[in-house]
Design an enzyme around this catalytic site. Structure first.
Site, PDB file in Angstrom:
ATOM      1  N   ASN A  12       0.761  -1.179   0.102  1.00 47.53           N
ATOM      2  CA  ASN A  12      -0.042  -0.090   0.025  1.00 47.53           C
ATOM      3  C   ASN A  12       1.046   1.260   0.005  1.00 47.53           C
ATOM      4  O   ASN A  12       1.552   1.406   0.924  1.00 47.53           O
ATOM      5  CB  ASN A  12      -0.712   0.112   1.230  1.00 47.53           C
ATOM      6  CG  ASN A  12      -1.818   1.195   1.713  1.00 47.53           C
ATOM      7  OD1 ASN A  12      -1.637   1.911   0.538  1.00 47.53           O
ATOM      8  ND2 ASN A  12      -2.122   1.237   2.669  1.00 47.53           N
ATOM      9  N   LYS A  14       0.116   4.156  -0.140  1.00 45.93           N
ATOM     10  CA  LYS A  14      -0.412   5.486   0.370  1.00 45.93           C
ATOM     11  C   LYS A  14      -0.402   6.949  -0.332  1.00 45.93           C
ATOM     12  O   LYS A  14      -0.455   6.631  -1.789  1.00 45.93           O
ATOM     13  CB  LYS A  14       0.085   5.422   1.941  1.00 45.93           C
ATOM     14  CG  LYS A  14      -0.025   4.318   2.703  1.00 45.93           C
ATOM     15  CD  LYS A  14       0.116   4.582   4.254  1.00 45.93           C
ATOM     16  CE  LYS A  14      -0.181   3.145   4.741  1.00 45.93           C
ATOM     17  NZ  LYS A  14       0.151   3.295   6.240  1.00 45.93           N
ATOM     18  N   HIS A  99      -9.477   0.690   5.659  1.00 48.20           N
ATOM     19  CA  HIS A  99      -8.071   1.023   6.328  1.00 48.20           C
ATOM     20  C   HIS A  99      -7.997   1.957   7.401  1.00 48.20           C
ATOM     21  O   HIS A  99      -8.937   2.959   7.614  1.00 48.20           O
ATOM     22  CB  HIS A  99      -6.941   1.691   5.203  1.00 48.20           C
ATOM     23  CG  HIS A  99      -5.694   1.787   5.666  1.00 48.20           C
ATOM     24  ND1 HIS A  99      -5.103   2.652   6.497  1.00 48.20           N
ATOM     25  CD2 HIS A  99      -4.563   0.800   5.534  1.00 48.20           C
ATOM     26  CE1 HIS A  99      -3.779   2.158   6.846  1.00 48.20           C
ATOM     27  NE2 HIS A  99      -3.530   1.356   6.009  1.00 48.20           N
ATOM     28  N   GLU A 101      -6.408   4.331   8.236  1.00 49.51           N
ATOM     29  CA  GLU A 101      -6.301   5.847   8.270  1.00 49.51           C
ATOM     30  C   GLU A 101      -7.764   6.428   7.500  1.00 49.51           C
ATOM     31  O   GLU A 101      -7.830   7.646   7.899  1.00 49.51           O
ATOM     32  CB  GLU A 101      -5.109   5.928   7.108  1.00 49.51           C
ATOM     33  CG  GLU A 101      -3.645   5.942   8.015  1.00 49.51           C
ATOM     34  CD  GLU A 101      -2.512   5.436   6.849  1.00 49.51           C
ATOM     35  OE1 GLU A 101      -2.657   5.581   5.624  1.00 49.51           O
ATOM     36  OE2 GLU A 101      -1.613   5.017   7.423  1.00 49.51           O
ATOM     37  N   GLU A 171      -4.604  -5.290  10.884  1.00 45.85           N
ATOM     38  CA  GLU A 171      -3.674  -4.205  11.203  1.00 45.85           C
ATOM     39  C   GLU A 171      -4.071  -3.468  12.478  1.00 45.85           C
ATOM     40  O   GLU A 171      -4.674  -2.757  12.661  1.00 45.85           O
ATOM     41  CB  GLU A 171      -3.842  -3.269  10.230  1.00 45.85           C
ATOM     42  CG  GLU A 171      -3.659  -3.819   8.619  1.00 45.85           C
ATOM     43  CD  GLU A 171      -3.115  -2.775   7.726  1.00 45.85           C
ATOM     44  OE1 GLU A 171      -2.133  -2.830   7.068  1.00 45.85           O
ATOM     45  OE2 GLU A 171      -3.943  -1.687   7.552  1.00 45.85           O
ATOM     46  N   GLY A 177       2.824   2.092  10.511  1.00 51.42           N
ATOM     47  CA  GLY A 177       3.696   3.470  10.562  1.00 51.42           C
ATOM     48  C   GLY A 177       4.286   3.838  11.831  1.00 51.42           C
ATOM     49  O   GLY A 177       5.191   4.873  11.817  1.00 51.42           O
ATOM     50  N   SER A 217       3.973  -2.103   9.949  1.00 54.62           N
ATOM     51  CA  SER A 217       5.431  -2.090  10.241  1.00 54.62           C
ATOM     52  C   SER A 217       6.132  -3.294   9.901  1.00 54.62           C
ATOM     53  O   SER A 217       7.113  -3.643  10.558  1.00 54.62           O
ATOM     54  CB  SER A 217       5.907  -1.415  11.647  1.00 54.62           C
ATOM     55  OG  SER A 217       5.318  -0.135  11.841  1.00 54.62           O
TER      56      SER A 217
HETATM   57  P1  PGA Z   1       3.076   0.413   7.546  1.00 51.63           P
HETATM   58  O1  PGA Z   1       1.653   0.664   7.063  1.00 51.63           O
HETATM   59  O2  PGA Z   1       3.599  -0.845   6.958  1.00 51.63           O
HETATM   60  O3  PGA Z   1       3.660   1.734   6.908  1.00 51.63           O
HETATM   61  O4  PGA Z   1       2.993   0.317   9.039  1.00 51.63           O
HETATM   62  C1  PGA Z   1       0.814  -0.555   6.954  1.00 51.63           C
HETATM   63  C2  PGA Z   1      -0.604  -0.175   6.318  1.00 51.63           C
HETATM   64  O5  PGA Z   1      -0.935   0.718   6.743  1.00 51.63           O
HETATM   65  O6  PGA Z   1      -1.248  -1.034   5.695  1.00 51.63           O
END
Ligand code: PGA
Length: 260
Positions: A12, A14, A99, A101, A171, A177, A217
């Site tokens: 992803n 983003k 997601h 976010e 997640e 992140g 992460s």
């Molecule tokens: P990240 O994001 O690997 O940067 O923690 C994972 C995600 O948001 O799908």
């Protein structure tokens, strides 16, 4: 004995990478993954890069495209939205829904997540349903209740066949992140819980076949141990997917040891 589930690795991006950057990315990533087979690889760049990525990948079966979001509506006066049909037209096969976010920064409710998931299914886009608890919820020992409620709202009332089309991504919000990865044991426990719950909703055959990804992460260093857990069928990778060489290492970590 059930057949082993094919591993599934998704990146992803983003809100990163322009379409020319995606072209350069693909050149490296395709070379780096050239010898890897039998893994489902899905790249999820921003909408604006999907056309270019789709032109470059053509009908290639090996790397599929996903979208980071979609409208719950089919078409019409919804300024700024992108429909499932527009995505299908670009040979997009998957769509992220829910997601964290989107839930947290854009106020997407469980109900909205469900509408998007149903729209995706109707349009033959396979949803990647993201679920996960926050740090406060985990500290309060509520993680299973949260996972259950997010799964229930998104999937209740769908047929077993529809549920079998859904890829689940666990997640934990506190791991996204942040550089904090769930331990393989924490992730395995959550995945097993999700699989059991899918079994209650759609039967054990659907649950046994369901692909449940871990996200939060994931790096080339942590991937192998996470991916060797029995109920972790892949990874949804954010930050570490932006480097094509590093992401190819994560894909390589998904290849079963006896095939290397
Ligand atoms: P990240 O994001 O690997 O940067 O923690 C994972 C995600 O948001 O799908």
């Amino acid at each position: 004995m059930a057949l082993p589930r094919k591993k599934f690795i998704a990146g992803n991006f983003k809100m990163n990478t322009t379409s020319s950057e995606v072209a350069a990315y693909l050149e490296v990533f395709r070379l780096e993954t050239d010898k890897i087979n039998d893994i489902d690889i899905v790249l999820i760049p921003p909408f604006t890069s999907l056309t270019k990525a789709s032109e470059i990948l053509g009908g290639a079966q090996k790397i599929r495209l996903g979208a980071q979001n979609l409208s719950p509506e089919a078409k019409g006066a919804y300024t700024g939205e992108i429909s499932a049909a527009m995505l299908r037209d670009l040979f997009v096969r998957y769509a992220l829904v829910g997601h964290s976010e989107r839930r947290r920064l854009f106020g997407e409710s469980d109900e909205m997540v469900r509408r998007k998931l149903v729209t995706a299914l109707k349009s033959e886009l396979r949803p990647i349903l993201c679920i996960g608890e926050t740090l406060e919820e985990r500290q309060a020992g509520q993680e299973k209740a949260i996972l259950e409620s997010q799964l229930r709202t998104a999937l209740e009332g769908l047929s077993a066949e529809e549920i079998s089309e859904v890829v689940i991504a666990y997640e934990p919000v506190w791991a996204i992140g942040t550089g904090l990865t769930a331990t393989p044991e924490q992730a395995q426990e959550a995945h097993l819980f999700i699989r059991d719950y899918l079994g209650k909703m759609a039967g054990t055959s659907v649950a046994n076949k369901a692909r449940i990804l871990y996200g939060g992460s994931v790096t080339p260093e942590t991937a192998r141990e996470l991916l060797s857990q029995p109920d972790i069928d892949g990874a949804l990778v954010g930050g570490a997917s932006l480097d094509p060489r590093g992401f190819a290492k994560i894909v390589a970590a998904a290849v079963p040891a006896d095939e290397k």
